[in-house]
Design a protein around this motif. Structure first.
Motif, PDB file in Angstrom:
ATOM      1  N   MET A   1       0.848  -1.171   0.000  1.00 53.60           N
ATOM      2  CA  MET A   1       0.000   0.000   0.000  1.00 53.60           C
ATOM      3  C   MET A   1       0.895   1.235   0.000  1.00 53.60           C
ATOM      4  SD  MET A   1      -2.788   1.084   2.888  1.00 53.60           S
ATOM      5  CE  MET A   1      -3.757  -0.352   2.543  1.00 53.60           C
ATOM      6  N   ALA A   2       0.784   2.051  -0.990  1.00 48.42           N
ATOM      7  CA  ALA A   2       1.597   3.259  -1.122  1.00 48.42           C
ATOM      8  C   ALA A   2       1.095   4.335  -0.175  1.00 48.42           C
ATOM      9  CB  ALA A   2       1.546   3.761  -2.558  1.00 48.42           C
ATOM     10  N   TYR A   3       1.998   5.240   0.175  1.00 50.46           N
ATOM     11  CA  TYR A   3       1.600   6.349   1.023  1.00 50.46           C
ATOM     12  C   TYR A   3       0.769   7.314   0.185  1.00 50.46           C
ATOM     13  CZ  TYR A   3       1.886   9.613   4.848  1.00 50.46           C
ATOM     14  OH  TYR A   3       1.570  10.428   5.893  1.00 50.46           O
ATOM     15  N   PRO A   4      -0.357   7.792   0.707  1.00 46.51           N
ATOM     16  CA  PRO A   4      -1.259   8.622  -0.110  1.00 46.51           C
ATOM     17  C   PRO A   4      -0.602   9.920  -0.579  1.00 46.51           C
ATOM     18  CG  PRO A   4      -2.269   8.038   1.994  1.00 46.51           C
ATOM     19  CD  PRO A   4      -0.871   7.550   2.035  1.00 46.51           C
ATOM     20  N   HIS A  17      10.203   5.275   2.096  1.00 49.45           N
ATOM     21  CA  HIS A  17       8.934   4.784   2.628  1.00 49.45           C
ATOM     22  C   HIS A  17       9.184   3.409   3.211  1.00 49.45           C
ATOM     23  CE1 HIS A  17       4.584   3.299   1.817  1.00 49.45           C
ATOM     24  NE2 HIS A  17       4.787   3.551   3.084  1.00 49.45           N
ATOM     25  N   LYS A  18       8.919   3.253   4.506  1.00 54.05           N
ATOM     26  CA  LYS A  18       9.193   1.981   5.172  1.00 54.05           C
ATOM     27  C   LYS A  18       7.991   1.538   5.986  1.00 54.05           C
ATOM     28  CE  LYS A  18      13.973   1.621   5.121  1.00 54.05           C
ATOM     29  NZ  LYS A  18      14.323   0.449   4.414  1.00 54.05           N
ATOM     30  N   HIS A  19       7.840   0.233   6.068  1.00 58.17           N
ATOM     31  CA  HIS A  19       6.948  -0.406   7.022  1.00 58.17           C
ATOM     32  C   HIS A  19       7.840  -0.897   8.153  1.00 58.17           C
ATOM     33  CE1 HIS A  19       3.462  -0.328   4.387  1.00 58.17           C
ATOM     34  NE2 HIS A  19       4.237  -0.748   3.402  1.00 58.17           N
ATOM     35  N   TRP A  78       0.812  -4.230  10.359  1.00 58.64           N
ATOM     36  CA  TRP A  78       2.148  -4.022   9.778  1.00 58.64           C
ATOM     37  C   TRP A  78       2.042  -3.305   8.435  1.00 58.64           C
ATOM     38  CZ3 TRP A  78       4.009  -6.196   5.170  1.00 58.64           C
ATOM     39  CH2 TRP A  78       5.365  -6.001   4.931  1.00 58.64           C
ATOM     40  N   ARG A  79       1.077  -3.712   7.639  1.00 64.35           N
ATOM     41  CA  ARG A  79       0.920  -3.149   6.293  1.00 64.35           C
ATOM     42  C   ARG A  79       0.438  -1.706   6.313  1.00 64.35           C
ATOM     43  NH1 ARG A  79       3.050  -3.031   1.831  1.00 64.35           N
ATOM     44  NH2 ARG A  79       1.782  -3.282   0.005  1.00 64.35           N
ATOM     45  N   THR A  80      -0.329  -1.331   7.336  1.00 65.20           N
ATOM     46  CA  THR A  80      -0.886   0.024   7.391  1.00 65.20           C
ATOM     47  C   THR A  80      -0.033   0.978   8.228  1.00 65.20           C
ATOM     48  OG1 THR A  80      -2.311  -0.569   9.252  1.00 65.20           O
ATOM     49  CG2 THR A  80      -3.256  -0.740   7.034  1.00 65.20           C
ATOM     50  N   GLU A  81       1.094   0.528   8.742  1.00 65.79           N
ATOM     51  CA  GLU A  81       1.990   1.421   9.480  1.00 65.79           C
ATOM     52  C   GLU A  81       3.051   1.930   8.509  1.00 65.79           C
ATOM     53  OE1 GLU A  81       5.052   1.020  13.170  1.00 65.79           O
ATOM     54  OE2 GLU A  81       3.028   0.237  13.447  1.00 65.79           O
ATOM     55  N   HIS A  82       3.124   3.249   8.380  1.00 68.37           N
ATOM     56  CA  HIS A  82       4.029   3.873   7.415  1.00 68.37           C
ATOM     57  C   HIS A  82       5.012   4.791   8.141  1.00 68.37           C
ATOM     58  CE1 HIS A  82       1.433   2.761   3.993  1.00 68.37           C
ATOM     59  NE2 HIS A  82       0.441   3.013   4.827  1.00 68.37           N
ATOM     60  N   PHE A  83       6.276   4.679   7.791  1.00 65.04           N
ATOM     61  CA  PHE A  83       7.302   5.639   8.191  1.00 65.04           C
ATOM     62  C   PHE A  83       7.822   6.214   6.889  1.00 65.04           C
ATOM     63  CE2 PHE A  83      11.747   6.711   9.139  1.00 65.04           C
ATOM     64  CZ  PHE A  83      11.529   7.632  10.142  1.00 65.04           C
ATOM     65  N   VAL A  84       7.509   7.488   6.640  1.00 62.61           N
ATOM     66  CA  VAL A  84       7.798   8.105   5.350  1.00 62.61           C
ATOM     67  C   VAL A  84       8.665   9.343   5.562  1.00 62.61           C
ATOM     68  CG1 VAL A  84       6.785   9.179   3.307  1.00 62.61           C
ATOM     69  CG2 VAL A  84       5.613   7.284   4.412  1.00 62.61           C
ATOM     70  N   GLU A 139       9.175   8.369  19.203  1.00 59.99           N
ATOM     71  CA  GLU A 139       9.978   7.172  18.995  1.00 59.99           C
ATOM     72  C   GLU A 139       9.321   6.307  17.939  1.00 59.99           C
ATOM     73  OE1 GLU A 139      12.005   3.461  21.419  1.00 59.99           O
ATOM     74  OE2 GLU A 139      10.937   5.011  22.515  1.00 59.99           O
ATOM     75  N   PHE A 140      10.079   5.999  16.901  1.00 57.89           N
ATOM     76  CA  PHE A 140       9.632   5.126  15.833  1.00 57.89           C
ATOM     77  C   PHE A 140      10.331   3.793  16.040  1.00 57.89           C
ATOM     78  CE2 PHE A 140       9.881   9.469  14.109  1.00 57.89           C
ATOM     79  CZ  PHE A 140       8.518   9.713  13.976  1.00 57.89           C
ATOM     80  N   GLU A 141       9.563   2.767  16.398  1.00 58.26           N
ATOM     81  CA  GLU A 141      10.143   1.465  16.719  1.00 58.26           C
ATOM     82  C   GLU A 141      10.174   0.560  15.496  1.00 58.26           C
ATOM     83  OE1 GLU A 141       7.807  -0.012  19.942  1.00 58.26           O
ATOM     84  OE2 GLU A 141       8.703   1.370  21.381  1.00 58.26           O
ATOM     85  N   ASN A 142      11.070  -0.416  15.545  1.00 55.87           N
ATOM     86  CA  ASN A 142      11.199  -1.447  14.504  1.00 55.87           C
ATOM     87  C   ASN A 142      11.460  -0.859  13.122  1.00 55.87           C
ATOM     88  OD1 ASN A 142      10.670  -3.573  16.367  1.00 55.87           O
ATOM     89  ND2 ASN A 142       8.510  -3.057  16.251  1.00 55.87           N
ATOM     90  N   VAL A 143      12.318   0.149  13.061  1.00 59.47           N
ATOM     91  CA  VAL A 143      12.675   0.761  11.783  1.00 59.47           C
ATOM     92  C   VAL A 143      13.734  -0.118  11.117  1.00 59.47           C
ATOM     93  CG1 VAL A 143      13.629   2.805  10.659  1.00 59.47           C
ATOM     94  CG2 VAL A 143      12.162   3.068  12.659  1.00 59.47           C
TER      95      VAL A 143
END
Length: 191
Positions: A1-4, A17-19, A78-84, A139-143
């Motif tokens: 799923m791409a970031y909007p 763009h990372k999950h 997992w799929r809907t969590e975005h770090f952009v 804090e952004f975890e599991n990057v």
């Protein structure tokens, strides 16, 4: 799923763009194997039982509920969590039914800190803590690929400060670009 794309401002583009790291899917995968394998094994054991039809229905109901709660929901999360990271902002977006989003302009980032546990060093993940001028640290975890994320973010922050001619303390420099007593610096240097 791409970031909007509709969340991006004019001229803004996605750089990274990372999950979350794939390690968050280990337990759901194990749960999937246990529920499928255990369900079939239990159904095979109970096939000679006199009420095996009722037992099979009960096994199927428990397996479906378990698969939904312990496999499907974590995968969708997992799929809907975005770090952009874009050329203007850092975005973090999470949530299935209730969505939560943080947006930090690059110019407001004051400090970055990383935390990498032992397993994170082996598997390539960690936590990124970003302090901005206005908010408490996020804090952004599991990057995944934390070193790459940090170097990309550092480069973009420097590009942003050069673009607006802002010093490292966040205050605009006294001498604007284009003055005759300062050489015009282009970034990156052209040869």
């Amino acid at each position: 799923m791409a970031y909007p794309d509709n969340l991006l401002s004019r001229g803004e583009s996605v750089v990274l763009h990372k999950h979350p790291h794939w390690k968050v899917l280990i337990l759901p995968t194990v749960a999937f194997v246990v529920f499928i394998g255990g369900g079939f094994a239990l159904a095979a054991i109970l096939r000679n039982w006199s009420h095996h039809g009722i037992a099979w229905i009960a096994i199927a109901v428990v397996a479906v509920i378990g698969l939904i709660l312990l496999t499907l929901v974590p995968f969708i999360r997992w799929r809907t969590e975005h770090f952009v990271i874009t050329n203007f902002h850092v975005f973090f977006r999470t949530g299935i039914l209730h969505r939560r989003e943080h947006q930090i302009p690059l110019g407001h980032i004051q400090n970055m800190e990383t935390s990498v546990p032992f397993w994170g060093r082996l598997l390539g993940y960690g936590s990124l803590i970003v302090e901005s001028a206005a908010d408490q640290p996020l804090e952004f975890e599991n990057v995944a690929s934390l070193a790459k994320v940090q170097s990309t973010l550092n480069q973009l922050i420097m590009d942003d400060r050069n673009r607006y001619n802002v010093g490292s303390d966040g205050v605009p420099n006294a001498a604007p670009r284009g003055r005759s007593d300062q050489p015009d610096q282009t970034y990156p240097p052209q040869q």
